[in-house]
Write an enzyme that holds these catalytic residues in place. Structure first.
Site, PDB file in Angstrom:
ATOM      1  N   SER A 149       0.820  -1.226   0.000  1.00  0.00           N
ATOM      2  CA  SER A 149       0.000   0.000   0.000  1.00  0.00           C
ATOM      3  C   SER A 149       0.844   1.262   0.000  1.00  0.00           C
ATOM      4  O   SER A 149       0.796   2.081   0.919  1.00  0.00           O
ATOM      5  CB  SER A 149      -0.952  -0.034   1.180  1.00  0.00           C
ATOM      6  OG  SER A 149      -1.822  -1.115   0.986  1.00  0.00           O
ATOM      7  N   ARG A 164       6.729   6.454  -4.839  1.00  0.00           N
ATOM      8  CA  ARG A 164       7.422   7.078  -3.694  1.00  0.00           C
ATOM      9  C   ARG A 164       7.104   6.313  -2.425  1.00  0.00           C
ATOM     10  O   ARG A 164       6.023   5.743  -2.268  1.00  0.00           O
ATOM     11  CB  ARG A 164       7.006   8.551  -3.541  1.00  0.00           C
ATOM     12  CG  ARG A 164       5.544   8.766  -3.254  1.00  0.00           C
ATOM     13  CD  ARG A 164       5.213  10.247  -3.079  1.00  0.00           C
ATOM     14  NE  ARG A 164       3.848  10.395  -2.595  1.00  0.00           N
ATOM     15  CZ  ARG A 164       2.770  10.362  -3.372  1.00  0.00           C
ATOM     16  NH1 ARG A 164       2.918  10.194  -4.665  1.00  0.00           N
ATOM     17  NH2 ARG A 164       1.562  10.498  -2.861  1.00  0.00           N
ATOM     18  N   ASP A 202      -4.300  -1.839  -0.801  1.00  0.00           N
ATOM     19  CA  ASP A 202      -5.311  -2.214   0.198  1.00  0.00           C
ATOM     20  C   ASP A 202      -6.714  -1.734  -0.174  1.00  0.00           C
ATOM     21  O   ASP A 202      -7.707  -2.378   0.181  1.00  0.00           O
ATOM     22  CB  ASP A 202      -4.929  -1.704   1.596  1.00  0.00           C
ATOM     23  CG  ASP A 202      -4.745  -0.191   1.672  1.00  0.00           C
ATOM     24  OD1 ASP A 202      -4.692   0.460   0.621  1.00  0.00           O
ATOM     25  OD2 ASP A 202      -4.619   0.333   2.792  1.00  0.00           O
TER      26      ASP A 202
END
Length: 482
Positions: A149, A164, A202
């Site tokens: 996630s 990132r 998620d």
């Protein structure tokens, strides 16, 4: 205002409360204006040109039907723990058995060497398999759904190019790269009998897990430390996938990454406090929507208001007191606001104790009223803004009735968040007043199923199923599916 009343509040403090009410209140007309722009931005994110909302295709190409079977592993790499689950989808419709273990992620791994992180994860998986399966030498490779996630681009379901790091991770040499080969090399070195079937977010997992047990579920949302949503789009409505010539009615789950809505600041009503949060954040100009509704920021908005009213206004709340503890950025989280909003006493004595114990500040009666109102305004604004996103997807897809599966600490624990969000939806979508107050709303936001565990296992199952049926779209390594 549930507790207390403004009878005894001095005029200058009442003036400050009214100023905050003007800044933080979002009326029906403004909710509708935000939602209208949100719909357009969702559409823009699906085009080749793109927009500030990424609208990432996930290569999850069907809802579950409840009859999926088999044993799957799920790995959830969160910010503090690794969770490993074994999920058995049973012969009973929409039922599953789950065994799971949590492993703490050592802090030093979050900023260390990439190989060390992947090796630690491989060790945890091996330990789990040995505990539950004994001798691994005769074991067929187990299919794994990996919940990763962190913002990542997926051209395939079995890859993830990290855009990132977030959640305190900052490991060099991973951003801009596909994390799957790094993970698979660590598994191979350790001899872990696993084949990675799907890398998921998620939020997509939340959508799929919720739809497995409730066929009315059409949207999955996370309202926690961050915020996000996922829903099923038709491939024919995704211009950026047009070159693949997928059948137009084929479904494709979209991970919106909607925290980036209105990065251009066209419609979101930013207060001076929101502007400071953005300016002092690691990525100014990014995640504009998230910074107004996610748990990470709610306590900080409140803290900035309190410091401002002490320093810069004639009221000088907490006058002649040392507020050095209150000056520490991000020292108050959303649970602090929850506690203020949950204080059941007329004199707000629990709030007074909270300020005394956590901040060494003695707040008088009128200051406690202001504290309570500020918390209510921040919490209410967050819930009402969250409704704009849910309404936008519903309008885009023409859903007049559906269920929305929501997860995350703010949704599950913040007082009145659900009721305030539902009221926002009612205003945006012009629902008539209910004759029976207990009746369901046309669009209900409900607690979701376990997205990062059960959702990841289901997506692994759906992916195997479609590959076996010959649908190879978005599969980078067909050899793993043999």
């Amino acid at each position: 205002m549930e507790a207390g009343s403004f009878v005894d509040v001095p005029k200058d403090l009442l003036g400050e409360i009214e100023r905050l009410e003007k800044l933080f209140t979002i009326d029906t007309a403004k909710l509708k204006q935000i939602t209208e722009r949100f719909v357009g931005e969702l559409e823009k994110g699906l085009t080749n040109e793109g927009g500030s909302i990424p609208m990432n295709p996930t290569w999850v190409m069907s809802y579950p039907n409840g009859y999926e079977t088999g044993t799957f592993l799920a790995l959830d790499m969160g910010g503090t723990n690794l969770r490993v689950c074994q999920i058995t989808l049973t012969e009973q419709k929409s039922e599953f058995d789950i065994i799971q273990s949590k492993y703490r992620l050592p802090e030093e791994l979050k900023t260390g060497d990439a190989d060390e992180l992947w090796e630690y994860i491989a060790d945890c998986l091996m330990q789990f398999i040995e505990t539950h399966h004994g001798d691994t030498s005769k074991l067929d490779k187990l299919p794994l759904g990996f919940t990763f996630s962190y913002p990542a681009t997926q051209n395939y379901i079995d890859e993830g190019i990290l855009q990132r790091w977030t959640k305190g991770f900052d490991i060099p040499g991973v951003e801009g790269h596909n994390v799957v080969p790094m993970f698979e090399e660590a598994l191979a070195r350790r001899g872990v009998p696993i084949k990675l079937t799907a890398l998921i977010n998620d939020t997509t997992g939340t959508l799929i897990a919720s739809a497995y047990t409730d066929t009315k579920m059409k949207i999955g949302c996370i309202f926690g430390t961050g915020c996000n949503a996922a829903y099923m789009e038709d491939c024919g409505s995704i211009p950026k996938l047009a070159h693949l010539n997928l059948p137009p009615e084929t479904p494709m789950a979209i991970n919106c990454e909607w925290g980036a809505f209105d990065n251009e600041h066209v419609v979101l009503p930013q207060t001076p406090y929101d502007i400071i949060i953005d300016k002092d954040s690691p990525r100014p100009g990014q995640q504009a929507f998230e910074k107004m509704i996610a748990g990470l920021y709610l306590g900080e908005i409140f803290r900035l208001i309190m410091v401002d009213l002490h320093d810069n206004h004639e009221t000088h709340i907490f006058a002649n007191q040392d507020i050095s503890k209150l000056r520490k950025a991000y020292s108050l989280d959303s649970s602090f606001l929850s506690a203020i909003e949950e204080d059941p006493f007329e004199n707000l004595s629990e709030t007074a104790e909270l300020f005394q114990s956590k901040l060494d500040i003695r707040a008088n009666g009128p200051e406690l009223e202001l504290i309570r109102r500020a918390a209510e305004l921040i919490g209410t604004r967050a819930a009402r803004l969250s409704a704009c996103g849910v309404a936008a997807i519903s309008i885009k897809k023409g859903y007049e009735t559906c269920h929305v599966g929501a997860d995350g600490s703010v949704f599950n624990k913040y007082p009145h968040f659900k009721a305030r969000g539902a009221q926002g939806l009612r205003e945006i979508l012009d629902w008539p007043e209910k004759e029976d107050p207990k009746a369901d709303d046309p669009i209900e936001v409900l607690a979701a199923e376990d997205g990062s565990g059960v959702g990841a296992a289901l997506i692994a199952a759906l992916t195997l199923q479609r590959v076996q049926a010959g649908n190879m779209h978005g599969i980078l390594h067909p050899e793993n599916f043999k």
